[in-house]
Enzyme design. Structure first.
Site, short mmCIF file in Angstrom:
data_model
loop_
_atom_site.label_atom_id
_atom_site.label_comp_id
_atom_site.label_asym_id
_atom_site.label_seq_id
_atom_site.Cartn_x
_atom_site.Cartn_y
_atom_site.Cartn_z
N THR A 1 62.34 24.55 7.89
CA THR A 1 62.90 24.12 9.05
C THR A 1 63.87 22.78 8.69
OG1 THR A 1 60.65 24.44 10.26
CG2 THR A 1 62.32 23.00 11.27
N TYR B 1 53.29 26.32 -0.70
CA TYR B 1 53.96 26.82 0.62
C TYR B 1 54.05 28.33 0.32
CZ TYR B 1 57.47 27.42 4.22
OH TYR B 1 58.40 27.67 5.52
N LYS C 1 50.28 25.78 2.94
CA LYS C 1 50.58 26.28 4.21
C LYS C 1 50.87 27.72 4.03
CE LYS C 1 55.00 25.82 6.70
NZ LYS C 1 56.15 25.18 6.94
N ILE D 1 51.35 23.19 9.97
CA ILE D 1 52.85 22.67 9.37
C ILE D 1 53.77 23.97 9.99
CG2 ILE D 1 54.15 21.75 7.57
CD1 ILE D 1 51.77 21.47 6.22
#
Length: 297
Positions: free
Chosen positions: A48, A137, A164, A206
C-alpha cells in the site's frame, strides 16, 4: 518490553509530491490521523506504500517519520520488497537504524521461488543480520509460501514474530490458522474476508481497507472482541464495497483518491501507475457514501 503486535495495523500510503519525492509532511498527517483513532500499530513501505518502488533513502525517510510521530505509542512495522537476500539485508539494516519495531519482508518477487529449506534460511539470515523482529509478508502469487513452510519459519526462527497472510485467499489463511504455529502471530490481509478471518483466529489485520476506512475497521475488530457478531457483520457489509472499489492494478492511487475524498492528503502516485479514471472515482465515492464515511471533497 516484548513486541506486542495485534489488532488493527493499517499499512499507510507513501505520499509523494508532483516531482515524485516523498511528501513527509503529508505522511506525518496520516500517521497522526491513525494514531488519534486508536489503531494498534502502523505499517509503512509495504504494498500500500509502494514499497517495491522505493529507494533505500526514501524507505528510511518514511520509516523515520513514522517512528518519530508514533513516539512509542504503537509498534511501527516497515516493509521491504526486494529481490535478493543481500538487498533485503541492506535495506533492513538501514531501516532498522530508524528505530522501527519490526520489518515486514516478502519472499523474492521476480519469477523464481526458492524451495522450502532455502526459504527458511532466507528468513533466518535476514532476522540474524538485521537484528530486528521479522513479519513474513506472504503475498507474491507466483512465490506463495505454503502454510506448512510459513509455520516452520515461525516455529524455528525466534525473531520471526508473525505473518501477514495475503496470497492464497481465505484457504491459505485457514490452513495456516489450522496449523496454529506457536512461534508467531497470524495477521489477515484478505480484505474482503476480514470478519471471518477474525472468527477463524487471526490475531489482527494489516490490509489496505484499514488505511481507507480505519474507523470502521477498528469498530469491527472491537465488535468481534466483545462477541457482537451482528455489528461485525454489518460493518463487513459496509467495508466490502470499499475494498471492491480500491482493488485493482492501480490500487495505491485509488486509495489516495479515496483519502482525498475524506480530506486526507495521500499525495501523488508514482509513475507508471495508471491514474484514477472518472468511473473509478465515481465507484469509490459511492462505496464510501454507502459506508457512511464522511466526505468533504
Amino acid at each position: 518490553m516484548a513486541l506486542d503486535l495485534h489488532g488493527i495495523i493499517p499499512p499507510l500510503v507513501s505520499p509523494f509530491t508532483a516531482d515524485e519525492e516523498p511528501d513527509l509532511e503529508a505522511l506525518r498527517s496520516e500517521v497522526r490521523y491513525h494514531l488519534d483513532l486508536g489503531v494498534h500499530g502502523l505499517c509503512v513501505t509495504g504494498s500500500t506504500g509502494d514499497g517495491q518502488m522505493l529507494s533505500i533513502e526514501d524507505s528510511v525517510a518514511i520509516a523515520e517519520v513514522a517512528v518519530q510521530e508514533s513516539a512509542g505509542r504503537v509498534p511501527v512495522v516497515a516493509g521491504i520488497i526486494r529481490d535478493s537476500t543481500k538487498d533485503v539485508i541492506r535495506y533492513g539494516k538501514a531501516i532498522a537504524a530508524t528505530g522501527v519495531d519490526a520489518l515486514q519482508v516478502t519472499p523474492v518477487h521476480y519469477l523464481f521461488q526458492p524451495d522450502e529449506d532455502t526459504t527458511v534460511e532466507y528468513y533466518r539470515r535476514i532476522a540474524d543480520e538485521t537484528g530486528v523482529p521479522i513479519v513474513i509478508y506472504n503475498v507474491i502469487p507466483y512465490a506463495l509460501i505454503p502454510a506448512t513452510t510459513v509455520a516452520r519459519v515461525l516455529n524455528e526462527i525466534p525473531n520471526v514474530v508473525g505473518v501477514k497472510q495475503s496470497g492464497g485467499n481465505i484457504h491459505q489463511l485457514a490452513d495456516l490458522l489450522h496449523i496454529a504455529p506457536k512461534g508467531g502471530k497470524v495477521f489477515t490481509a484478505v480484505d474482503d474476508l476480514l470478519y471471518p478471518s477474525y472468527l477463524l483466529g487471526a490475531q489482527g489485520a494489516i490490509s489496505a481497507t484499514l488505511t481507507v476506512v480505519p474507523e470502521l475497521c477498528l469498530r469491527q475488530w472491537d465488535a468481534v472482541q466483545r462477541g457482537d457478531l451482528a455489528t461485525a457483520l454489518d460493518l463487513h457489509n459496509k467495508q466490502l464495497p470499499v475494498w471492491r472499489a480500491i482493488d485493482g492494478p492501480n490500487m495505491t492511487v485509488r486509495i489516495k483518491a479515496a483519502l482525498a475524498m475524506q480530506g486526507r492528503n495521500g499525495g501523488c502516485g508514482l509513475s507508471p501507475l495508471t491514474p484514477v479514471s472518472d468511473a473509478e472515482r465515481a465507484t469509490l465515492r459511492a462505496a464510501l457514501e454507502a459506508a457512511d464515511v464522511k466526505l468533504i471533497a
